[in-house]
Design a protein around this motif. Structure first.
Motif, PDB file in Angstrom:
ATOM      1  N   ASN A 140     -26.756 -41.827  32.183  1.00  0.00           N
ATOM      2  CA  ASN A 140     -25.313 -41.848  31.921  1.00  0.00           C
ATOM      3  C   ASN A 140     -24.817 -43.297  31.835  1.00  0.00           C
ATOM      4  OD1 ASN A 140     -22.564 -41.501  31.811  1.00  0.00           O
ATOM      5  ND2 ASN A 140     -22.515 -39.892  33.361  1.00  0.00           N
ATOM      6  N   GLU A 141     -25.034 -43.878  30.648  1.00  0.00           N
ATOM      7  CA  GLU A 141     -24.683 -45.295  30.426  1.00  0.00           C
ATOM      8  C   GLU A 141     -23.203 -45.576  30.661  1.00  0.00           C
ATOM      9  OE1 GLU A 141     -26.593 -47.932  29.826  1.00  0.00           O
ATOM     10  OE2 GLU A 141     -28.372 -46.667  29.970  1.00  0.00           O
ATOM     11  N   ASN A 142     -22.335 -44.663  30.233  1.00  0.00           N
ATOM     12  CA  ASN A 142     -20.888 -44.892  30.381  1.00  0.00           C
ATOM     13  C   ASN A 142     -20.489 -44.981  31.849  1.00  0.00           C
ATOM     14  OD1 ASN A 142     -20.450 -45.012  27.643  1.00  0.00           O
ATOM     15  ND2 ASN A 142     -20.056 -42.818  27.466  1.00  0.00           N
ATOM     16  N   SER A 143     -21.023 -44.084  32.656  1.00  0.00           N
ATOM     17  CA  SER A 143     -20.700 -44.100  34.074  1.00  0.00           C
ATOM     18  C   SER A 143     -21.223 -45.373  34.730  1.00  0.00           C
ATOM     19  CB  SER A 143     -21.292 -42.869  34.757  1.00  0.00           C
ATOM     20  OG  SER A 143     -20.689 -42.682  36.010  1.00  0.00           O
ATOM     21  N   ARG A 144     -22.403 -45.793  34.336  1.00  0.00           N
ATOM     22  CA  ARG A 144     -22.986 -47.017  34.895  1.00  0.00           C
ATOM     23  C   ARG A 144     -22.126 -48.236  34.529  1.00  0.00           C
ATOM     24  NH1 ARG A 144     -29.501 -46.557  34.286  1.00  0.00           N
ATOM     25  NH2 ARG A 144     -29.334 -48.439  35.520  1.00  0.00           N
ATOM     26  N   LYS A 145     -21.624 -48.273  33.294  1.00  0.00           N
ATOM     27  CA  LYS A 145     -20.765 -49.397  32.863  1.00  0.00           C
ATOM     28  C   LYS A 145     -19.480 -49.443  33.689  1.00  0.00           C
ATOM     29  CE  LYS A 145     -22.247 -49.842  28.073  1.00  0.00           C
ATOM     30  NZ  LYS A 145     -22.276 -48.923  26.948  1.00  0.00           N
ATOM     31  N   ILE A 146     -18.914 -48.265  33.964  1.00  0.00           N
ATOM     32  CA  ILE A 146     -17.684 -48.202  34.759  1.00  0.00           C
ATOM     33  C   ILE A 146     -17.946 -48.764  36.155  1.00  0.00           C
ATOM     34  CG2 ILE A 146     -16.047 -46.620  35.893  1.00  0.00           C
ATOM     35  CD1 ILE A 146     -16.520 -44.780  33.310  1.00  0.00           C
ATOM     36  N   LEU A 147     -19.032 -48.329  36.783  1.00  0.00           N
ATOM     37  CA  LEU A 147     -19.355 -48.810  38.130  1.00  0.00           C
ATOM     38  C   LEU A 147     -19.537 -50.324  38.137  1.00  0.00           C
ATOM     39  CD1 LEU A 147     -21.756 -45.964  39.289  1.00  0.00           C
ATOM     40  CD2 LEU A 147     -19.420 -46.400  40.086  1.00  0.00           C
ATOM     41  N   GLU A 148     -20.206 -50.850  37.117  1.00  0.00           N
ATOM     42  CA  GLU A 148     -20.431 -52.296  37.051  1.00  0.00           C
ATOM     43  C   GLU A 148     -19.119 -53.049  36.821  1.00  0.00           C
ATOM     44  OE1 GLU A 148     -23.762 -52.460  34.313  1.00  0.00           O
ATOM     45  OE2 GLU A 148     -25.030 -51.471  35.814  1.00  0.00           O
ATOM     46  N   LYS A 149     -18.214 -52.468  36.002  1.00  0.00           N
ATOM     47  CA  LYS A 149     -16.896 -53.083  35.800  1.00  0.00           C
ATOM     48  C   LYS A 149     -16.113 -53.153  37.101  1.00  0.00           C
ATOM     49  CE  LYS A 149     -15.680 -51.588  31.260  1.00  0.00           C
ATOM     50  NZ  LYS A 149     -14.966 -50.559  30.552  1.00  0.00           N
TER      51      LYS A 149
END
Length: 176
Positions: A140-149
């Motif tokens: 889940n790339e989108n969820s991972r990007k959100i967490l990193e943001k």
């Protein structure tokens, strides 16, 4: 009930039974469930039971997932929030976890990040949580990007319920 949180575009508040239709729209969509166990709900009663389950968490732990509502239209668009997890996941038990799930038509508009920032702030400044955790399906790339943001750091990959997951943590900058 705890006081709602307002962000620029959102109202974050405790879930109510009147959210059942929105919750059903969210959780009956197979695309929403792609990375969360692939078990979409089939009946609105399941959504009502879930809301009651979360309301019990408010009583038991003082926290849980909250409704995310668009300020402009008062429309339920999903949930986000801090859950106290008592099960063991990735060798952790009794920890606070940030999560979110949104109705598909509201994906990609920054709502998860906006709500997430408000809940991170609440966890660290009001609840005085030392560390927040989050996990997502490895794909889940989108969820991972959100967490990193949001400032979360990747810790490790692990298997949970026969799925490969990724584990993130964010330490409270105000803790020693």
């Amino acid at each position: 009930m705890k006081k709602p949180i307002e962000t620029e575009r959102l109202i974050l508040r405790e879930l109510e039974l009147s959210d059942a239709e929105g919750m059903y729209e969210l959780d009956s969509n197979p695309n929403v469930h792609l990375f969360v166990g692939n078990r979409p709900v089939k009946h609105i009663e399941e959504s009502i039971e879930y809301i009651k389950f979360v309301q019990k968490q408010y009583k038991d732990h003082g926290t849980g997932r909250w409704a995310v509502v668009l300020k402009e239209t008062n429309e339920f668009i999903g949930w986000s929030g801090i859950k106290f997890i008592t099960d063991e996941i990735n060798n952790h038990k009794n920890f606070y976890e940030l999560g979110y799930r949104f109705i598909e038509k509201h994906w990609g508009k920054g709502y998860a990040t906006e709500a997430g920032k408000a809940f991170v702030d609440r966890a660290f400044n009001e609840m005085k949580v030392e560390v927040l955790y989050a996990y997502a399906d490895a794909g889940n790339e989108n969820s991972r990007k959100i967490l990193e943001k949001l400032g979360f750091h990747f810790v490790n990959s692990f298997e949970y319920q026969e799925e490969l997951e990724v584990w993130y943590e964010l330490k409270n900058p105000n803790s020693n």
